[in-house]
Each structure stands twice: as C-alpha cells, then as structure tokens.
Design a protein around this motif. Structure first.
Motif, short mmCIF file in Angstrom:
data_model
loop_
_atom_site.label_atom_id
_atom_site.label_comp_id
_atom_site.label_asym_id
_atom_site.label_seq_id
_atom_site.Cartn_x
_atom_site.Cartn_y
_atom_site.Cartn_z
N TYR A 198 0.84 -1.20 0.00
CA TYR A 198 0.00 0.00 0.00
C TYR A 198 0.87 1.26 0.00
N LYS A 199 1.93 1.22 0.81
CA LYS A 199 2.82 2.39 0.88
C LYS A 199 3.47 2.64 -0.48
N GLU A 200 3.91 1.58 -1.15
CA GLU A 200 4.50 1.73 -2.49
C GLU A 200 3.50 2.36 -3.45
N ARG A 201 2.27 1.89 -3.42
CA ARG A 201 1.24 2.45 -4.29
C ARG A 201 0.98 3.92 -3.96
N PHE A 202 0.96 4.23 -2.68
CA PHE A 202 0.76 5.62 -2.24
C PHE A 202 1.89 6.51 -2.75
N LEU A 203 3.12 6.04 -2.59
CA LEU A 203 4.28 6.83 -3.03
C LEU A 203 4.32 6.98 -4.55
N ALA A 204 3.69 6.04 -5.26
CA ALA A 204 3.61 6.12 -6.72
C ALA A 204 2.49 7.07 -7.16
N GLY A 205 1.76 7.64 -6.20
CA GLY A 205 0.74 8.62 -6.52
C GLY A 205 -0.69 8.12 -6.49
N GLU A 206 -0.88 6.84 -6.19
CA GLU A 206 -2.24 6.31 -6.14
C GLU A 206 -2.99 6.83 -4.92
N ASP A 207 -4.28 6.94 -5.06
CA ASP A 207 -5.15 7.32 -3.95
C ASP A 207 -5.62 6.02 -3.28
N ILE A 208 -4.90 5.60 -2.28
CA ILE A 208 -5.18 4.30 -1.62
C ILE A 208 -5.81 4.49 -0.24
N GLY A 209 -6.09 5.71 0.15
CA GLY A 209 -6.50 6.02 1.51
C GLY A 209 -7.68 5.23 2.03
N GLU A 210 -8.79 5.27 1.30
CA GLU A 210 -9.99 4.57 1.78
C GLU A 210 -9.79 3.06 1.77
N GLU A 211 -9.16 2.55 0.72
CA GLU A 211 -8.90 1.11 0.62
C GLU A 211 -8.00 0.66 1.78
N LEU A 212 -6.94 1.42 2.03
CA LEU A 212 -6.03 1.08 3.13
C LEU A 212 -6.75 1.15 4.46
#
Length: 150
Positions: free
Chosen positions: A88-102
């Motif tokens: 999740y952190k990798e996806r976040f750092l790549a710019g994805e909006d993972i907040g709600e999913e995480l």
C-alpha cells in the motif's frame, strides 16, 4: 467504514497490550481523518507502520517469553501484514489514492486479528505473567533495550 471505537470486546486482558492496540486504533482513525491530505496521510502512514512494527516486536517477545506454542505462526501473520501494508505504501508513493482502501483493510484486519489471534496468545501470557503489569513492564524494558541496542 469510519472510526474504530475501542470496546471491551477488543481487550486481550493485558493492559500494556490493550494500550498499544488503542494507540494503533488512534493512528487508523487519524488516517481516516486525513484521507484527502496527502502530506498528512504520508506522515500518519509512516507513523502507523513504525508503531505497528514496534508493537509486533513487543508481542512476539512476550509470546516467546511465555512459551506460546504458536509464536511462529503468529509471527508469519505479522510478517504477511507488514508486507501487505508495504505494498500500500509503495502504491501511495507512486501517486495512487489508496487512503480509503487502506483504511478499510486496516480496520478489518486489526479488529479480526485482535479478536482472534491476539486473544489466543493472551491466555499464555496471563498464565506466565499473571496480570502483573510490573512483570510486563520489566519484560517490555528488556525488549526495548535489546531492540534499540542499549
């Protein structure tokens, strides 16, 4: 899912560990509060990961000291979770909006983990240490000293 509320059914019966679980819940709730603020979310995510890994180390040291027979299996569960959150952190750092999913993942995992796996080991810890917080604190200090190389 919104905030997680601490209830008695999340208690493992060991105050030191319950307090750590409550702190993790605070981080998860803070993550929810900052879903739309990338910088705040980055900070909360980093703090959550750091604190959770420290908590896992504490739990594992206590399980080892108590002779908990399923320590290896419990540690594998922790390791899998750490890897999952790292993705999740990798996806976040790549710019994805993972907040709600995480957040949803953390809520479901945390509540399920506390109620099942953590509730199971607490019996071994209480059998070894009783509910004597002084013994827990002594062990915690020993683990912290070993962890931080003191």
């Amino acid at each position: 899912m919104a905030h997680i509320e601490w209830t008695d059914e999340l208690s493992v019966g060991i105050e030191a560990i319950d307090k750590q679980h409550q702190r993790i819940i605070e981080y998860v709730n803070k993550l929810y509060d900052n879903l739309h603020d990338r910088q705040a979310m980055a900070d909360v995510l980093a703090d959550t990961i750091e604190y959770t890994e420290s908590h896992f180390g504490f739990e594992e040291a206590m399980m080892e000291e108590s002779g908990y027979p399923y320590l290896r299996a419990h540690k594998r569960i922790h390791d899998l979770f750490v890897r999952r959150v790292a993705k999740y952190k990798e996806r976040f750092l790549a710019g994805e909006d993972i907040g709600e999913e995480l957040h949803d993942t953390l809520v479901r995992w945390l509540v399920t983990h506390i109620k099942s796996e953590d509730a199971n080991y607490s019996v071994s810890l209480i059998a070894k240490f009783g509910k004597d917080e002084a013994k827990m604190t002594q062990k915690k200090k020993g683990w912290l000293t070993r962890f931080f190389g003191g």
